[in-house]
Design a protein around this motif. Structure first.
Motif, PDB file in Angstrom:
ATOM      1  N   ALA A  81       0.721  -1.205   0.217  1.00  0.00           N
ATOM      2  CA  ALA A  81       0.390   0.153   0.033  1.00  0.00           C
ATOM      3  C   ALA A  81       1.168   1.555   0.062  1.00  0.00           C
ATOM      4  CB  ALA A  81      -1.419   0.121   0.862  1.00  0.00           C
ATOM      5  N   LEU A  82       0.373   1.965  -0.357  1.00  0.00           N
ATOM      6  CA  LEU A  82       0.657   4.154   0.108  1.00  0.00           C
ATOM      7  C   LEU A  82       0.333   4.693   0.469  1.00  0.00           C
ATOM      8  CD1 LEU A  82       2.551   4.512  -4.009  1.00  0.00           C
ATOM      9  CD2 LEU A  82       3.600   3.847  -1.812  1.00  0.00           C
ATOM     10  N   THR A  83       0.051   4.921   1.343  1.00  0.00           N
ATOM     11  CA  THR A  83      -0.670   6.376   2.309  1.00  0.00           C
ATOM     12  C   THR A  83      -0.310   7.647   2.256  1.00  0.00           C
ATOM     13  OG1 THR A  83      -0.304   4.586   3.691  1.00  0.00           O
ATOM     14  CG2 THR A  83      -0.831   6.581   4.744  1.00  0.00           C
ATOM     15  N   TYR A  84      -0.946   8.709   1.757  1.00  0.00           N
ATOM     16  CA  TYR A  84      -0.559   9.566   1.022  1.00  0.00           C
ATOM     17  C   TYR A  84      -0.446  10.638   2.369  1.00  0.00           C
ATOM     18  CZ  TYR A  84      -2.164  14.508  -0.504  1.00  0.00           C
ATOM     19  OH  TYR A  84      -2.173  15.741  -0.649  1.00  0.00           O
TER      20      TYR A  84
ATOM     21  N   LEU B  39       3.113  13.249  -2.264  1.00  0.00           N
ATOM     22  CA  LEU B  39       3.772  12.660  -1.332  1.00  0.00           C
ATOM     23  C   LEU B  39       3.483  11.217  -0.504  1.00  0.00           C
ATOM     24  CD1 LEU B  39       6.304  15.135   0.728  1.00  0.00           C
ATOM     25  CD2 LEU B  39       6.750  14.893  -1.409  1.00  0.00           C
ATOM     26  N   ALA B  40       3.844  10.399  -0.060  1.00  0.00           N
ATOM     27  CA  ALA B  40       3.332   9.397  -0.032  1.00  0.00           C
ATOM     28  C   ALA B  40       4.144   8.342   1.091  1.00  0.00           C
ATOM     29  CB  ALA B  40       2.547   8.280  -1.199  1.00  0.00           C
ATOM     30  N   GLN B  41       3.701   7.512   1.831  1.00  0.00           N
ATOM     31  CA  GLN B  41       4.622   6.980   3.034  1.00  0.00           C
ATOM     32  C   GLN B  41       4.273   4.963   2.249  1.00  0.00           C
ATOM     33  OE1 GLN B  41       3.989   6.494   6.326  1.00  0.00           O
ATOM     34  NE2 GLN B  41       5.069   4.581   7.379  1.00  0.00           N
TER      35      GLN B  41
ATOM     36  N   LEU C 130      -5.445  17.907  -4.914  1.00  0.00           N
ATOM     37  CA  LEU C 130      -6.498  16.988  -4.844  1.00  0.00           C
ATOM     38  C   LEU C 130      -6.426  17.233  -3.546  1.00  0.00           C
ATOM     39  CD1 LEU C 130      -4.961  14.228  -7.140  1.00  0.00           C
ATOM     40  CD2 LEU C 130      -6.241  15.559  -7.832  1.00  0.00           C
ATOM     41  N   SER C 131      -8.061  17.017  -3.190  1.00  0.00           N
ATOM     42  CA  SER C 131      -8.809  16.521  -1.526  1.00  0.00           C
ATOM     43  C   SER C 131      -7.737  15.654  -1.298  1.00  0.00           C
ATOM     44  CB  SER C 131      -9.701  16.134  -1.389  1.00  0.00           C
ATOM     45  OG  SER C 131     -10.144  15.293  -1.548  1.00  0.00           O
ATOM     46  N   PRO C 132      -7.272  14.950  -0.076  1.00  0.00           N
ATOM     47  CA  PRO C 132      -6.186  13.428   0.930  1.00  0.00           C
ATOM     48  C   PRO C 132      -6.912  12.239   0.247  1.00  0.00           C
ATOM     49  CG  PRO C 132      -6.871  15.843   2.186  1.00  0.00           C
ATOM     50  CD  PRO C 132      -7.144  16.383   1.219  1.00  0.00           C
ATOM     51  N   PRO C 133      -8.355  12.752   0.330  1.00  0.00           N
ATOM     52  CA  PRO C 133      -9.755  11.090  -0.133  1.00  0.00           C
ATOM     53  C   PRO C 133      -8.860  10.662  -1.683  1.00  0.00           C
ATOM     54  CG  PRO C 133     -11.230  12.493   1.630  1.00  0.00           C
ATOM     55  CD  PRO C 133      -9.624  13.498   0.626  1.00  0.00           C
TER      56      PRO C 133
END
Length: 564
Positions: A382-385, A395-397, A521-524
């Motif tokens: 997974a990638l977490t925003y 940027l993603a974790q 973009l919004s976070p969701p």
């Protein structure tokens, strides 16, 4: 016996005409520029099919009866008087070669009248020989009709390109000139069809008349000043970039010119935001001291030499950078090299590296040595925003480090695979337009194009020989993006073989439908885009082959931030 001979006057006139009048666009250029020098506020250009006639009508100050014969003598001009005037040229024409050169290779009729004169003057010339010169009734201004161009030099006619190519050159030139002189109303008729009509009320109305309201509304104002040098105009964002340079307008001291270095300086500010082979849209006005601009480099006067070119290019880059990126705040350095660095400060440091240059990815690669993942991204769970890094990065974790995702490239990949699956099935769904949009084809086959794009959501209806009506566009795509997509496909149509046209269309659809640089973009929504990228078959590259992301491993971040 002497081998060197002095040419006779007739031959000299034809040679001189060949230097100035090479093709129909040369005639239009010289006549319209004469009209502008005559302070015209309305210019009408009418061209019959296959250039049987070219007519330019203006409401300028016209010519006095005694000046009409002189206007058709070589090097007779009202625009300069001495050699010193060549150093400060402010008019478009100045050497007095245009009218005699046109008259030498055509059958020409001019009617002209000064506003204060009671009657006008008519002159008819064929191949340089005056056939008629008489007083006539005429409106104020000048009308010049050129027929049978190159009738006495058939070799030159033989090497002209097709009607479509030659008329396209004329159309592009007049559009550019209408933007260069937005205070003048231009009306262009081609083969009894009005191509465009600008109102003469300013640059934005002219841009709207030429490019349409959607594109005009998306343009960004551009301005910079340094001493006696000034530049202003409008710059298109990355989504308006085109496959050709025909939408780049450069005006120096009111003269429409070609200058590759200036165009390149503007393009450099976009960096990697422009896909390979794309060029930005812009209208650029430069006001420079006349003595620093040499306009006498070429007979057509479309090329200029700048004495201070380095300063001009620097100013153009500055203006484009402001229009594209805005003013950037300066970041304060850490108080001490040994100070502890928080995660937020690490993000700010990364932000400064990326924003320091328009070519953000290249500078980051040189500074932090990231690697492009060679294994499929589906191996990542997974990638977490985390955050948005202007102008275009998410940027993603991830499990192995910090990911910097190009949101435009990532969305391109998602849309490309979505459209490809739809095309293999029942086709991309379309949405009907309330009102059809006219799209010029410039001679291409409407039926072939309509058949190719139908299952991709477009509905086209042939409209005359050189246009189609756009009645439906792909669902979820904005009209402006769909229209630009169709124009790009038309521009590339002849270069694409049938087996490659569908893939190119899919790639263009994805490009025009994807989110753009500057779109926040919004976070969701950002998280959803990352999740969709994970599910793609080829997530690591966009349809054009550019990487969709880079990764900074934790081990390198730790080392750089002194935590190893």
């Amino acid at each position: 016996m002497a081998k060197i001979k002095v040419l006779d006057p007739d031959t000299v006139s034809l040679v001189a005409a060949g230097e100035v009048i090479e093709r129909p666009i040369s005639v239009v250029k010289e006549l319209v520029e004469n009209a502008l020098d005559a302070q015209a506020r309305q210019v009408v250009v009418q061209i019959e099919k296959d250039f049987h006639s070219i007519t330019v009508t203006d409401d300028g100050h016209g010519l006095a009866a005694e000046d009409v014969p002189l206007a058709f003598q070589r090097h007779a001009t009202s625009k300069i008087a001495t050699a010193a005037d060549l150093e400060r040229i402010l008019s478009l024409g100045f050497r007095g070669e245009a009218l005699p050169s046109i008259a030498a290779v055509s059958r020409l009729i001019m009617k002209t009248r000064e506003p204060t004169a009671e009657e006008g003057t008519l002159i008819e010339i064929a191949g340089g020989e005056v056939l008629r010169l008489e007083a006539v009734g005429a409106p104020a201004g000048t009308q010049v009709t050129v027929r049978e161009l190159f009738f006495n030099v058939p070799a030159r006619r033989k090497f002209l390109s097709s009607w479509r190519t030659e008329s396209g050159l004329v159309s592009d030139f007049l559009q550019h000139l209408a933007l260069a002189w937005p205070e003048v109303s231009f009306r262009f008729w081609l083969a009894e069809r009005e191509v465009f009509h600008t109102p003469g009320t300013g640059l934005l109305p002219a841009l709207t008349a030429i490019y349409g309201a959607e594109i005009a509304a998306a343009l960004r104002p551009l301005q910079a000043e340094r001493g006696e040098l000034r530049v202003n105009g409008f710059l298109g964002p990355p989504q308006l970039a085109r496959g050709r340079r025909r939408h780049q307008v450069i005006v120096i001291n009111r003269r429409l010119v070609q200058h590759y270095a200036i165009a390149q300086a503007v393009a450099e500010t976009f960096g990697r935001l422009l896909p390979e082979g794309k060029h930005p849209l812009f209208v650029l006005f430069l006001d420079l001291p006349p003595q620093l601009v040499d306009v006498n480099v070429h007979p057509r006067k479309t090329v200029v030499r700048l004495a201070n070119e380095r300063e001009v290019l620097s100013l153009c880059r500055e203006a484009a950078k402001r229009a594209l990126w805005g003013e950037k705040p300066k970041l304060s350095p850490p108080s001490s090299p040994a100070a502890p660095v928080s995660w937020e400060r690490a993000l700010r440091s990364l932000r400064s590296v990326v924003q320091e240059t328009a070519i953000g990815e290249q500078r980051v690669a040189e500074t932090l040595s990231p690697y492009f993942l060679s294994s499929p991204l589906v191996a990542v769970s997974a990638l977490t925003y985390l955050a948005f890094l202007p102008p275009v990065y998410l940027l993603a974790q991830g499990p192995d480090g910090l990911y910097v995702v190009d949101q435009h490239a990532a969305h391109e990949r998602v849309l490309f695979e979505k459209y490809a699956r739809a095309a293999e099935g029942q086709g991309v769904p379309g949405q009907m337009l309330l009102e059809p949009v006219l799209v010029p084809l410039k001679g291409r086959e409407a039926e072939e194009l309509a058949d190719c794009v139908r299952r991709f959501g477009f509905e086209l209806e042939p409209f005359g020989r050189d246009a189609v009506l756009l009645r439906a566009i792909p669902a979820e795509m904005e009209l402006a993006a769909a229209r630009l997509l169709l124009e790009d496909l038309i521009a590339a149509w002849d270069k694409l073989l049938p087996p490659h046209r569908e893939r190119e269309l899919l790639a263009l659809m994805a490009c025009h439908g994807a989110v753009r640089a500057g779109d926040r973009l919004s976070p969701p929504v950002a998280q959803e885009l990352l999740d969709q990228l994970l599910s793609c078959q080829e997530p690591t590259v966009c349809p054009h082959g550019r990487p969709t992301f880079i990764c900074f491993p934790y081990r390198e971040l730790n080392q750089r931030l002194g935590r190893s």
